[in-house]
Design a protein around this motif. Structure first.
Motif, PDB file in Angstrom:
ATOM      1  N   ALA A 197      -6.657  -1.174   5.497  1.00  0.00           N
ATOM      2  CA  ALA A 197      -6.616  -0.982   4.043  1.00  0.00           C
ATOM      3  C   ALA A 197      -7.549   0.137   3.606  1.00  0.00           C
ATOM      4  O   ALA A 197      -7.297   0.849   2.619  1.00  0.00           O
ATOM      5  CB  ALA A 197      -6.980  -2.287   3.342  1.00  0.00           C
ATOM      6  N   ALA A 198      -8.647   0.321   4.359  1.00  0.00           N
ATOM      7  CA  ALA A 198      -9.600   1.389   4.031  1.00  0.00           C
ATOM      8  C   ALA A 198      -8.947   2.759   4.144  1.00  0.00           C
ATOM      9  O   ALA A 198      -9.244   3.680   3.358  1.00  0.00           O
ATOM     10  CB  ALA A 198     -10.813   1.317   4.946  1.00  0.00           C
ATOM     11  N   ASP A 199      -8.035   2.898   5.120  1.00  0.00           N
ATOM     12  CA  ASP A 199      -7.334   4.176   5.265  1.00  0.00           C
ATOM     13  C   ASP A 199      -6.485   4.497   4.032  1.00  0.00           C
ATOM     14  O   ASP A 199      -6.439   5.631   3.562  1.00  0.00           O
ATOM     15  CB  ASP A 199      -6.427   4.135   6.497  1.00  0.00           C
ATOM     16  CG  ASP A 199      -7.223   3.996   7.790  1.00  0.00           C
ATOM     17  OD1 ASP A 199      -8.327   4.576   7.846  1.00  0.00           O
ATOM     18  OD2 ASP A 199      -6.751   3.326   8.710  1.00  0.00           O
ATOM     19  N   PHE A 200      -5.853   3.457   3.496  1.00  0.00           N
ATOM     20  CA  PHE A 200      -5.034   3.667   2.301  1.00  0.00           C
ATOM     21  C   PHE A 200      -5.909   4.011   1.098  1.00  0.00           C
ATOM     22  O   PHE A 200      -5.542   4.847   0.264  1.00  0.00           O
ATOM     23  CB  PHE A 200      -4.178   2.421   2.024  1.00  0.00           C
ATOM     24  CG  PHE A 200      -2.920   2.380   2.840  1.00  0.00           C
ATOM     25  CD1 PHE A 200      -1.793   3.067   2.433  1.00  0.00           C
ATOM     26  CD2 PHE A 200      -2.869   1.664   4.030  1.00  0.00           C
ATOM     27  CE1 PHE A 200      -0.624   3.039   3.187  1.00  0.00           C
ATOM     28  CE2 PHE A 200      -1.712   1.640   4.791  1.00  0.00           C
ATOM     29  CZ  PHE A 200      -0.587   2.323   4.377  1.00  0.00           C
ATOM     30  N   ARG A 201      -7.067   3.364   0.981  1.00  0.00           N
ATOM     31  CA  ARG A 201      -7.956   3.675  -0.153  1.00  0.00           C
ATOM     32  C   ARG A 201      -8.405   5.134  -0.107  1.00  0.00           C
ATOM     33  O   ARG A 201      -8.480   5.811  -1.135  1.00  0.00           O
ATOM     34  CB  ARG A 201      -9.172   2.737  -0.138  1.00  0.00           C
ATOM     35  CG  ARG A 201      -8.860   1.317  -0.583  1.00  0.00           C
ATOM     36  CD  ARG A 201     -10.126   0.542  -0.909  1.00  0.00           C
ATOM     37  NE  ARG A 201     -10.972   0.372   0.270  1.00  0.00           N
ATOM     38  CZ  ARG A 201     -10.879  -0.658   1.108  1.00  0.00           C
ATOM     39  NH1 ARG A 201      -9.961  -1.610   0.896  1.00  0.00           N
ATOM     40  NH2 ARG A 201     -11.683  -0.774   2.145  1.00  0.00           N
ATOM     41  N   LYS A 202      -8.693   5.593   1.110  1.00  0.00           N
ATOM     42  CA  LYS A 202      -9.134   6.985   1.252  1.00  0.00           C
ATOM     43  C   LYS A 202      -8.016   7.962   0.858  1.00  0.00           C
ATOM     44  O   LYS A 202      -8.227   8.930   0.113  1.00  0.00           O
ATOM     45  CB  LYS A 202      -9.566   7.240   2.693  1.00  0.00           C
ATOM     46  CG  LYS A 202     -10.181   8.622   2.912  1.00  0.00           C
ATOM     47  CD  LYS A 202     -10.554   8.850   4.376  1.00  0.00           C
ATOM     48  CE  LYS A 202     -11.701   7.933   4.786  1.00  0.00           C
ATOM     49  NZ  LYS A 202     -12.167   8.273   6.169  1.00  0.00           N
ATOM     50  N   LEU A 244      -5.387   7.316  -1.027  1.00  0.00           N
ATOM     51  CA  LEU A 244      -5.118   7.208  -2.469  1.00  0.00           C
ATOM     52  C   LEU A 244      -6.144   8.007  -3.269  1.00  0.00           C
ATOM     53  O   LEU A 244      -5.814   8.617  -4.302  1.00  0.00           O
ATOM     54  CB  LEU A 244      -5.113   5.741  -2.897  1.00  0.00           C
ATOM     55  CG  LEU A 244      -3.866   4.948  -2.492  1.00  0.00           C
ATOM     56  CD1 LEU A 244      -4.083   3.444  -2.727  1.00  0.00           C
ATOM     57  CD2 LEU A 244      -2.645   5.425  -3.262  1.00  0.00           C
ATOM     58  N   GLY A 245      -7.383   8.026  -2.803  1.00  0.00           N
ATOM     59  CA  GLY A 245      -8.411   8.834  -3.474  1.00  0.00           C
ATOM     60  C   GLY A 245      -8.080  10.313  -3.426  1.00  0.00           C
ATOM     61  O   GLY A 245      -8.226  11.034  -4.432  1.00  0.00           O
ATOM     62  N   GLU A 286       0.831  -1.214   0.000  1.00  0.00           N
ATOM     63  CA  GLU A 286       0.000   0.000   0.000  1.00  0.00           C
ATOM     64  C   GLU A 286       0.866   1.264   0.000  1.00  0.00           C
ATOM     65  O   GLU A 286       0.565   2.243  -0.689  1.00  0.00           O
ATOM     66  CB  GLU A 286      -0.919  -0.004   1.223  1.00  0.00           C
ATOM     67  CG  GLU A 286      -2.069  -0.969   1.165  1.00  0.00           C
ATOM     68  CD  GLU A 286      -1.665  -2.385   1.545  1.00  0.00           C
ATOM     69  OE1 GLU A 286      -0.455  -2.626   1.775  1.00  0.00           O
ATOM     70  OE2 GLU A 286      -2.537  -3.262   1.606  1.00  0.00           O
ATOM     71  N   GLN A 343       1.738   7.771  -6.516  1.00  0.00           N
ATOM     72  CA  GLN A 343       0.953   8.997  -6.689  1.00  0.00           C
ATOM     73  C   GLN A 343       1.743  10.219  -6.209  1.00  0.00           C
ATOM     74  O   GLN A 343       1.729  11.279  -6.848  1.00  0.00           O
ATOM     75  CB  GLN A 343      -0.372   8.893  -5.909  1.00  0.00           C
ATOM     76  CG  GLN A 343      -1.290   7.767  -6.352  1.00  0.00           C
ATOM     77  CD  GLN A 343      -1.803   7.990  -7.770  1.00  0.00           C
ATOM     78  OE1 GLN A 343      -1.680   9.066  -8.342  1.00  0.00           O
ATOM     79  NE2 GLN A 343      -2.361   6.942  -8.371  1.00  0.00           N
ATOM     80  N   GLU A 390      -5.173  10.940  -5.856  1.00  0.00           N
ATOM     81  CA  GLU A 390      -5.620  10.905  -7.251  1.00  0.00           C
ATOM     82  C   GLU A 390      -6.332  12.199  -7.628  1.00  0.00           C
ATOM     83  O   GLU A 390      -6.198  12.704  -8.748  1.00  0.00           O
ATOM     84  CB  GLU A 390      -6.534   9.705  -7.465  1.00  0.00           C
ATOM     85  CG  GLU A 390      -5.794   8.372  -7.486  1.00  0.00           C
ATOM     86  CD  GLU A 390      -6.750   7.186  -7.479  1.00  0.00           C
ATOM     87  OE1 GLU A 390      -7.981   7.413  -7.517  1.00  0.00           O
ATOM     88  OE2 GLU A 390      -6.258   6.047  -7.417  1.00  0.00           O
ATOM     89  N   GLU A 444       2.071   2.043  -3.439  1.00  0.00           N
ATOM     90  CA  GLU A 444       1.034   2.681  -4.261  1.00  0.00           C
ATOM     91  C   GLU A 444       0.924   4.165  -3.927  1.00  0.00           C
ATOM     92  O   GLU A 444       0.740   5.007  -4.811  1.00  0.00           O
ATOM     93  CB  GLU A 444      -0.322   1.977  -4.027  1.00  0.00           C
ATOM     94  CG  GLU A 444      -0.403   0.579  -4.573  1.00  0.00           C
ATOM     95  CD  GLU A 444      -0.231   0.538  -6.082  1.00  0.00           C
ATOM     96  OE1 GLU A 444      -0.768   1.461  -6.773  1.00  0.00           O
ATOM     97  OE2 GLU A 444       0.440  -0.376  -6.580  1.00  0.00           O
TER      98      GLU A 444
END
Length: 607
Positions: free
Chosen positions: A105-110, A112-113, A37, A44, A116, A40
């Motif tokens: 993992a949800a923290d990383f998705r947030k 990364l959003g 993570e 970015q 982006e 990734e």
């Protein structure tokens, strides 16, 4: 580099997110968990780092439209801080720290959003900076909730950094947005649109560009706060420069801008006077307007007086036959006082222009002078000092429609200023002054001959404002006012009563002589009818005038025949403002000296 309103240099705004990105790199290198993570995240962040450094290179080569750069840089810095906070939690520490700092993992998705979104913003920003000034209509994530913002940014960037055609297109688009609603106007001003618009307006490289910029600025200048921004961006001298030396269509829009700004902001109104905007406005208004006939009716003494005001010398041997030549030199003086390079550059173009275009220029200049004179003694004085009154009088005499009305309204404002300023009154409205005579002639003609309340009312107001300038022998100004007391339009009749009150008021040195003349011209019956008006203000104005007539000419038989004493006694029993009640009481006491012993019932004048 220039500083932002907050005082931070653009260089500092850009260096901070770069610094945070480098810290993210170090934190990822030290991370012990969520390696995939974190990698990734770094992808970015690395993209953002490269784009930020590209923006720095653009910032080193002005001109640069900074507003979106600052906004995007600040938002990017916030998102990089979020990434840094998250990545730092992935470093192995004590057991207690790992329990408290739980990462998912949800923290990383947030995060990364967020990153982006910043990448999208940076792409959009670079497309503006690297697009040769063309209009970019794509929507960056930062403006997803308010598309207008991104459009405004794109249009302003094109105006500031684009090629001439791109500038014109972007300015027209910005004007279209401004025309839609006041919120768009506010955004345009807040995002720094005024400065590049003014620069485009005053550069003079293209009349089309100047017209587009002037249109947009006119749309923005309908509010005190926005006009004040234009003033603070040195807009007043820019407008005056364009007004003095541009093509006729550009000058028309410059005059419109003067009018808009002066109407909404007293600071702008005074600044225009300080920048000498009145002289080119009078010059343009008087263009193609002959004053020959006006001077043809003047005596040798009158010509000498005007000549003396202009600082010239009169040749008495040719005064009788040469008044036409003198009038021409008077008219031409407008064009050359500022020098041929200012008012004269486009004179030939004006002469050959379509009459409708020339008319619109004059309409705009007339309105601009009206707005500059409104409530301003100094501006009114400047108009009279530029010999603008003679031009205004001639236009009122010869023209019709909006141009005639604008000039009449300008005269109304000048006379209103003169009413309360003795110096202006004495300087501009001397009884032997040809411009003052010309103005009064036209005001009286409008009152007597023009059957239009919108024209008669300002003319009547103007004569009333000048009441203290007329000698006792000047009875011709009183008769038409008295005639209007019987006008079918109650507003005109009421205004005539107000104007005549200024002749009969004790504030007027000749109030006794004027009061007798007002009665002599049969004003009393008309006033008695006005007392029965359904409009309270109209009734009060008529009552006030009637009281002054009773106080100053109480022995007149017209007052007794019209049963004025009876009417005043009836009025004294009604609800009146205290100052009018006191006036009525005094008038009743005075009339009783002449009508004592009359046995009559109080007359009801109320509806």
């Amino acid at each position: 580099m220039s500083s932002s309103p907050e005082g931070k240099r653009l260089e500092e705004e850009l260096s901070y997110p770069i610094l945070v990105a480098e810290r993210v790199r170090s934190a990822i290198e030290e991370s012990d968990s969520f390696k995939l993570e974190c990698s990734e995240v770094w992808k970015q962040v690395e993209r953002l780092l490269q784009m930020l450094r590209t923006v720095v290179r653009f910032a080193a080569n002005p001109p640069l439209y900074e507003r979106p750069v600052r906004r995007v840089a600040a938002e990017t810095a916030k998102n990089l801080e979020r990434a840094l906070t998250l990545v730092r939690k992935c470093k192995r520490r004590s057991i207690l720290h790992r329990v408290v700092s739980i990462v998912s993992a949800a923290d990383f998705r947030k995060v990364l959003g967020y990153l982006e979104a910043s990448v999208g913003d940076m792409k959009w920003l670079l497309s503006i900076l690297d697009g040769d000034g063309g209009i970019i209509v794509s929507l960056p994530p930062i403006a997803s909730n308010d598309p207008i913002l991104s459009w405004v940014w794109s249009f302003i960037a094109s105006i500031q950094m684009g090629q001439l055609n791109d500038k014109i297109e972007a300015t027209n688009e910005l004007a279209s947005l401004a025309l839609d609603n006041d919120r768009n106007k506010k955004i345009i001003v807040e995002e720094g649109g005024v400065s590049p618009l003014l620069k485009l307006f005053k550069e003079g490289t293209s009349p089309s560009a100047q017209i587009a910029a002037a249109n947009c600025l006119c749309h923005l200048a309908n509010d005190l706060d926005r006009v004040r921004v234009i003033v603070n961006e040195a807009g007043v001298p820019a407008v005056v420069q364009v007004l003095s030396d541009s093509t006729i269509r550009v000058q028309t829009l410059a005059a419109n801008l003067v009018s808009r700004m002066a109407r909404h902001d007293p600071v702008a109104q005074e600044d225009f006077a300080r920048e000498n905007a009145i002289r080119p406005l009078v010059t343009l208004l008087s263009f193609d307007t002959s004053v020959d006939e006006q001077f043809g009716r003047q005596s040798i003494h009158s010509i000498f007086q005007i000549n003396k005001e202009l600082g010239k010398k009169t040749d008495y041997r040719s005064a009788g036959t040469g008044s036409r030549q003198f009038a021409n030199s008077y008219s031409n003086a407008y064009y050359y006082t500022e020098g041929s390079s200012r008012g004269g550059n486009h004179r030939k173009e004006r002469e050959n222009e379509d009459p409708a275009v020339k008319l619109q220029l004059k309409v705009s200049c007339g309105e601009a002078l009206w707005m500059l004179a409104a409530g301003s003694v100094s501006n009114s004085r400047k108009i009279t000092e530029t010999k603008g009154m003679l031009c205004l009088a001639k236009i009122i005499e010869k023209e019709q429609g909006e141009l005639q009305r604008n000039c009449l309204m300008t005269i109304m404002e000048i006379t209103a200023a003169a009413e309360f300023n003795a110096d202006l009154r004495r300087a501009a409205f001397k009884t032997n002054s040809p411009p003052a005579k010309a103005v009064v002639e036209q005001l009286l003609r409008i009152i007597k001959e023009v059957d239009s309340p919108s024209m008669q009312i300002p003319a009547i107001k103007s004569i009333g404002s000048l009441a203290r300038t007329f000698p006792a022998r000047e009875t011709r100004v009183i008769e038409p006012l008295v005639a209007q007391l019987s006008n079918g339009d109650t507003d005109v009749a009421d205004e005539a009563a107000v104007a005549l009150t200024k002749f009969a008021s004790p504030d007027n040195f000749l109030y006794v002589e004027h009061s007798k003349k007002i009665i002599e011209f049969d004003a009393v019956p008309a006033l008695m009818k006005l007392l029965r008006s359904n409009e309270v203000n109209q009734m009060h104005h008529a009552l006030t005038l009637l009281c002054y007539l009773a106080l100053h000419a109480g022995s007149s038989e017209s007052l007794e025949q019209a049963r004025v004493l009876t009417a005043l006694e009836g009025a004294d029993r009604t609800i009146l403002p205290q100052h009018i009640r006191d006036l009525v009481s005094r008038a009743i006491l005075h009339l009783n000296l002449y009508h004592a012993g009359r046995n009559s019932q109080p007359m009801s004048y109320l509806p």
